[in-house]
Motif scaffolding. Structure first.
Motif, PDB file in Angstrom:
ATOM      1  N   SER A  89      -1.785   7.348 -15.374  1.00  0.00           N
ATOM      2  CA  SER A  89      -2.491   6.064 -15.507  1.00  0.00           C
ATOM      3  C   SER A  89      -1.884   5.701 -16.956  1.00  0.00           C
ATOM      4  N   ASP A 130      -2.102  -4.721 -15.153  1.00  0.00           N
ATOM      5  CA  ASP A 130      -2.769  -3.671 -14.359  1.00  0.00           C
ATOM      6  C   ASP A 130      -4.695  -3.670 -14.727  1.00  0.00           C
ATOM      7  N   GLU A 132      -6.814  -1.579 -12.832  1.00  0.00           N
ATOM      8  CA  GLU A 132      -7.232  -0.055 -13.492  1.00  0.00           C
ATOM      9  C   GLU A 132      -8.003  -0.463 -14.901  1.00  0.00           C
ATOM     10  N   SER A 177      -4.979   0.142  -8.247  1.00  0.00           N
ATOM     11  CA  SER A 177      -3.552  -0.283  -8.792  1.00  0.00           C
ATOM     12  C   SER A 177      -3.010   0.168  -7.211  1.00  0.00           C
ATOM     13  N   GLN A 182       2.603   0.154  -7.520  1.00  0.00           N
ATOM     14  CA  GLN A 182       2.992   0.857  -8.202  1.00  0.00           C
ATOM     15  C   GLN A 182       4.223   1.176  -7.806  1.00  0.00           C
ATOM     16  N   HIS A 202      -7.149   6.399  -7.003  1.00  0.00           N
ATOM     17  CA  HIS A 202      -6.661   6.279  -8.365  1.00  0.00           C
ATOM     18  C   HIS A 202      -6.807   7.969  -9.482  1.00  0.00           C
TER      19      HIS A 202
END
Length: 224
Positions: A89, A130, A132, A177, A182, A202
């Motif tokens: 990440s 992003d 996440e 994500s 990705q 993730h």
């Protein structure tokens, strides 16, 4: 070194594992154990103000300071100890900084569902969308979006960052994500090889540790 939460000995390759936003070295415990069982060295690091690192978030003035545990670990490694850096990440950006500073010490860099920047673009562009990053609030984290390091489009160079072999590992069941997001990261930063981990969410190092370990060992064997 106090910043190393888990450092397992042994021969083979030396993997240095970096967590994402608000997590810590603890999230790699399954992968560390399996890499060690396979005969490799594995070091999982806490970035500044993360995991059990003693700093408080307000004491970390810059992204470079945040990444200092990794930069110091790579700087201290013997020149003969070519490293495999693995960033998860947001950890991908700390890996990128280490690649730029110490390209001769890095055999390969692995981006596990991670932010993977490219030469000629500022690093912050990889995390502007992003989702996440807002969800992993195990410990308060900061994206350093206004930090000069994040905004510097000349920071990453072909001669350093671009000279290190890069591999992006797609976590195919990642819902924060997505696989599409990705693969978009790979498109935005051409030149990387791609591996996949089927069924991995993730936190692939926790949901599919054996598969992640197998991918890392395969990558390490490919690049010396």
């Amino acid at each position: 070194m106090a910043d190393r939460q888990m450092d397992s000995g042994g021969g083979g390759k030396h993997f240095i594992l970096l967590h994402g936003l608000a997590h810590g070295a603890w999230c790699w415990y399954k992968v560390v154990a399996q890499l060690r069982a396979a005969g490799h060295r594995a070091t999982a690091l806490d970035m500044a103000a993360s995991g059990v690192h003693p700093a408080r978030l307000h004491e970390v003035a810059s992204f470079e300071d945040y990444s200092r545990p990794l930069l110091d670990a790579v700087a201290a490694s013997p020149d003969s100890d070519r490293l495999v850096l693995v960033g998860h990440s947001l950890g991908g950006l700390s890996v990128a900084l280490a690649m730029e500073w110490f390209p001769g010490k890095v055999a390969a860099a692995v981006f596990l569902a991670a932010s993977m920047p490219r030469v000629g673009r500022h690093m912050g562009v990889t995390i502007e969308e992003d989702l996440e990053l807002a969800k992993l609030l195990v410990r308060p984290g900061f994206q350093f979006m206004d930090d000069p390091t994040m905004k510097d489009e000349t920071l990453l160079t072909d001669g350093n960052y671009g000279s290190v072999k890069r591999v992006f590992v797609v976590a195919k069941a990642d819902r924060s994500s997505t696989e599409e997001m990705q693969r978009r990261m790979v498109e935005l930063s051409p030149g990387a090889d791609v591996e996949e981990v089927a069924g991995a969410d993730h936190m692939a190092m926790l949901s599919k540790p054996t598969e992640v370990c197998e991918v890392l060992v395969r990558i390490a064997g490919r690049y010396d």
